[in-house]
Design a protein around this motif. Sequence first.
Motif, PDB file in Angstrom:
ATOM      1  N   PRO A  86       2.601   4.054  -1.823  1.00 37.40           N
ATOM      2  CA  PRO A  86       2.538   4.471  -3.228  1.00 37.40           C
ATOM      3  C   PRO A  86       3.915   4.525  -3.861  1.00 37.40           C
ATOM      4  N   ASN A 100      -0.876   2.744  -7.901  1.00 41.62           N
ATOM      5  CA  ASN A 100       0.385   2.993  -7.201  1.00 41.62           C
ATOM      6  C   ASN A 100       0.726   4.470  -7.087  1.00 41.62           C
ATOM      7  N   VAL A 101      -0.247   5.332  -7.355  1.00 38.15           N
ATOM      8  CA  VAL A 101      -0.004   6.773  -7.394  1.00 38.15           C
ATOM      9  C   VAL A 101      -1.072   7.485  -6.584  1.00 38.15           C
ATOM     10  N   CYS A 102      -0.687   8.559  -5.916  1.00 39.28           N
ATOM     11  CA  CYS A 102      -1.696   9.381  -5.254  1.00 39.28           C
ATOM     12  C   CYS A 102      -1.295  10.847  -5.350  1.00 39.28           C
ATOM     13  N   VAL A 143       4.034  10.043  -5.425  1.00 39.84           N
ATOM     14  CA  VAL A 143       3.094  10.965  -4.789  1.00 39.84           C
ATOM     15  C   VAL A 143       3.312  12.350  -5.386  1.00 39.84           C
ATOM     16  N   GLY A 152      -7.156   4.080   0.442  1.00 44.44           N
ATOM     17  CA  GLY A 152      -6.449   4.102  -0.827  1.00 44.44           C
ATOM     18  C   GLY A 152      -7.320   3.795  -2.006  1.00 44.44           C
ATOM     19  N   GLU A 168      -5.817   7.900  -6.368  1.00 47.35           N
ATOM     20  CA  GLU A 168      -6.068   8.188  -4.958  1.00 47.35           C
ATOM     21  C   GLU A 168      -5.779   9.666  -4.669  1.00 47.35           C
ATOM     22  N   ARG A 202       0.796  -1.223   0.000  1.00 44.55           N
ATOM     23  CA  ARG A 202       0.000   0.000   0.000  1.00 44.55           C
ATOM     24  C   ARG A 202       0.829   1.274   0.000  1.00 44.55           C
TER      25      ARG A 202
END
Length: 377
Positions: free
Chosen positions: A131, A187-189, A134, A311, A215, A129
């Motif tokens: 990322p 895998n990105v927020c 970011v 997430g 996210e 979890r």
Amino acid sequence: MAKPVPSKKAGNAASAAVVPVSNPFDFHVYGPRKLSFTSWKDLLSSSWKNPNYRRMVIACFIQGAYMLELDRQEKRDERTGLASQWWRPFKYRLVQALVDERDGSIYGAVLEWDRQAALSDYIPFRPTRAPAAVVALRGTLLKAPTFRRDVVDDLRFLTWDSLKGSVRFAGALAALRDAARRFGVGNVCVGGHSLGAGFALQVGKALAKEGVFVECHVFNPPSVSLAMSLKGFAETAGELWGRVRAWIPYMGTQAADAGSNSESEAKASLARAGMAKWLPHLYINTNDYICCYYSDAASGTATVAVGSGGGSGTTMAGVARMLVVSKGPSKFLAAHGLEQWWADDVELQVALNHSKLVDRQLRSLYAQPPAAPGAGS
């Protein structure tokens, strides 16, 4: 003549004088007290699975974006800069500073998992979890070098309820889209505070419109908008006019039917677009008058998601997850501050009400935007 030998007391005073004084924005001074750093133990039970940990670390990353601009203004280099303190303990590195080409100010940062730093601490792979990348966006800095551009964007939102006319919107959207393409959506927020939260929410909406659900964490997002207020007035006036027209059988019946069909089509369009698949996380302090209207439940139709999780893997129905401070700062400046979101003693509650403003903000993604000033202004 022989030089006098300084006394031991004087020598101690001289030594004390050269001891570097901590900057009030040093991570160990200003940052969280009890937040654990990424270690090999996270391979067994990842701290990133905890929504509170996730919130606190992303808030730290956004503080790092603030510090990048403050480092630039105060001419601190890589060796003396403070920004890296805010992401390095969590094994992330800066890969891109988002720079406003008009004044050279830094308004955001793209951070990625630092594999080399992780390996040096015996962490062979990224914890569950955590990322891969970011995008962190800062808010307004009321300092001369960036004051003008920051305030122009504040006024842009106040007037148009949109930030799409800003070059910063284009830069943040391009960075987020590129990260999603390279690492995958899950895998990105993106995260932001204050004005940066406004940008984060709107670039997240822009990608959601393309079917890319990234996210999104927004802290103290701006909710005061002249455009929204005028729209609310127009809706109220329209409702009153509709009642008046109902008294005149031969006028307005066809138009009313057309309006009903239009509303049904809009709802069907929202369903086709998969609006509920995108679940932004809003962090609100109701004592902050800049963001407090997000908790206004009047006439709301948006579903606020309830439950744990933080997430992109969340599968609950809803269009937003809103966390409101139940115990925290009550004075405005502190209530609007970013530091409350990594504080150890802050208490949050999930908003169980319907939010009118969340509904409007997210519906605007799938509606025709109002005319706005030209891009790059």
